[in-house]
Design an enzyme around this catalytic site. Sequence first.
Site, PDB file in Angstrom:
ATOM      1  N   ASN A   1      50.690 -35.319 -76.162  1.00  0.00           N
ATOM      2  CA  ASN A   1      52.032 -34.874 -75.781  1.00  0.00           C
ATOM      3  C   ASN A   1      52.412 -33.684 -76.660  1.00  0.00           C
ATOM      4  O   ASN A   1      52.616 -33.831 -77.856  1.00  0.00           O
ATOM      5  CB  ASN A   1      53.015 -36.029 -75.976  1.00  0.00           C
ATOM      6  CG  ASN A   1      54.447 -35.670 -75.595  1.00  0.00           C
ATOM      7  OD1 ASN A   1      54.783 -34.505 -75.443  1.00  0.00           O
ATOM      8  ND2 ASN A   1      55.287 -36.682 -75.462  1.00  0.00           N
TER       9      ASN A   1
ATOM     10  N   HIS B   1      55.948 -33.387 -67.245  1.00  0.00           N
ATOM     11  CA  HIS B   1      55.790 -33.325 -68.693  1.00  0.00           C
ATOM     12  C   HIS B   1      54.765 -34.362 -69.108  1.00  0.00           C
ATOM     13  O   HIS B   1      54.801 -35.503 -68.653  1.00  0.00           O
ATOM     14  CB  HIS B   1      57.134 -33.602 -69.378  1.00  0.00           C
ATOM     15  CG  HIS B   1      56.999 -34.002 -70.806  1.00  0.00           C
ATOM     16  ND1 HIS B   1      56.349 -33.214 -71.739  1.00  0.00           N
ATOM     17  CD2 HIS B   1      57.390 -35.126 -71.464  1.00  0.00           C
ATOM     18  CE1 HIS B   1      56.363 -33.831 -72.902  1.00  0.00           C
ATOM     19  NE2 HIS B   1      56.987 -34.988 -72.768  1.00  0.00           N
TER      20      HIS B   1
ATOM     21  N   CYS C   1      61.350 -32.712 -75.116  1.00  0.00           N
ATOM     22  CA  CYS C   1      60.379 -32.778 -74.015  1.00  0.00           C
ATOM     23  C   CYS C   1      60.834 -32.057 -72.752  1.00  0.00           C
ATOM     24  O   CYS C   1      60.001 -31.595 -71.973  1.00  0.00           O
ATOM     25  CB  CYS C   1      60.064 -34.233 -73.687  1.00  0.00           C
ATOM     26  SG  CYS C   1      59.255 -35.112 -75.050  1.00  0.00           S
TER      27      CYS C   1
END
Length: 348
Positions: free
Chosen positions: A305, A275, A114
Amino acid sequence: MFQSTIAGVGYYVPKNIYTNTDLTRFMETSDEWIQERTGIQERRYADRIGETTTTMGIEAAKIAIERANIAAQDVDFIVFATLSPDYYFPGCAVLLQREMGMKEIGALDVRNQCSGFIYALSIADQFVKTGMYKNVLVVGSEKHSFALDYSTRGRNVSVIFGDGAGAVVIQPTTEEGSGILSTHLHSDGADAEKLAMYYPGASGGIWLEDQPNWPDQELGGMFMTTEMLEDGTAFPYMDGQAVFKKAVVKFPEVIAEALAKNNLRTDEIDMLIPHQANLRISQFVQKTLNLSDDKVFNNIQKYGNTTAASIPIALCEAWEQGRIKKGDLVCLAAFGAGFTWGSALIRW
């Protein structure tokens, strides 16, 4: 030392839209359950055959390169961030180099999940600042849909992730006080197993409490077993609460670090692009920093995501929508598996 700037941005998301309701065909879940926990309404999935992490990265790269007013042959170096590469090895960067017909330039893959794009951006920033390269292509791309558990057993993880890619071109600038002001990178491996995909791997399971049953043989047989596929240990694992608790602490910390480094205040941020891990995390961070809605960009509702791709996708969308203008102070921040986290402060 030169200063580096983002000269071009681009993103690509697959055409296949899967809503939360669509996922109820595969698992016991609901739109309400998913939105309440994540804020996600839908996500994009790449074509099962034909689209890969690399091909999506190429589509995003084409747009970024065009907007930077250069050609693929002008790129000096590639940094490709992903946790879902086309092959276990080699990495996606060399595949992109080949498919885009680039020169025999350096190609680096970053496996920081991530926070991968922030790490990749920082690497590109150092190369440009030192004068080593003039056009560095940074790509974040993910094809999660090929390796998730689309059953009720795996729903806590599988409903969160989507596919897509984003890219930027980093170039030197002579404009004082503009471009990438600073980047800040951190890690803490104490809870590495809280968010991980253990297999296939070469650990033999030594870091885990539950040891796998390896076949009784002298050599080999310790990469992946049929049993792992059957019992679900081959799929990614996430302790959602542990991730949330750490993320809501480290996000504000690393943003404050970037601001302090540049003698700036939180209220001077024009756009924060976190993020896109979970809308609830982003909202918590926004509240902690006391930022208004117009100063935070979220698109997890549409894409889920997308791990290393989430920041460049959101950055490009925000710019295309006119929410990032020349002179704006833009802050990028990420937290993810490892745990690793980082931030970048940019004067657009």
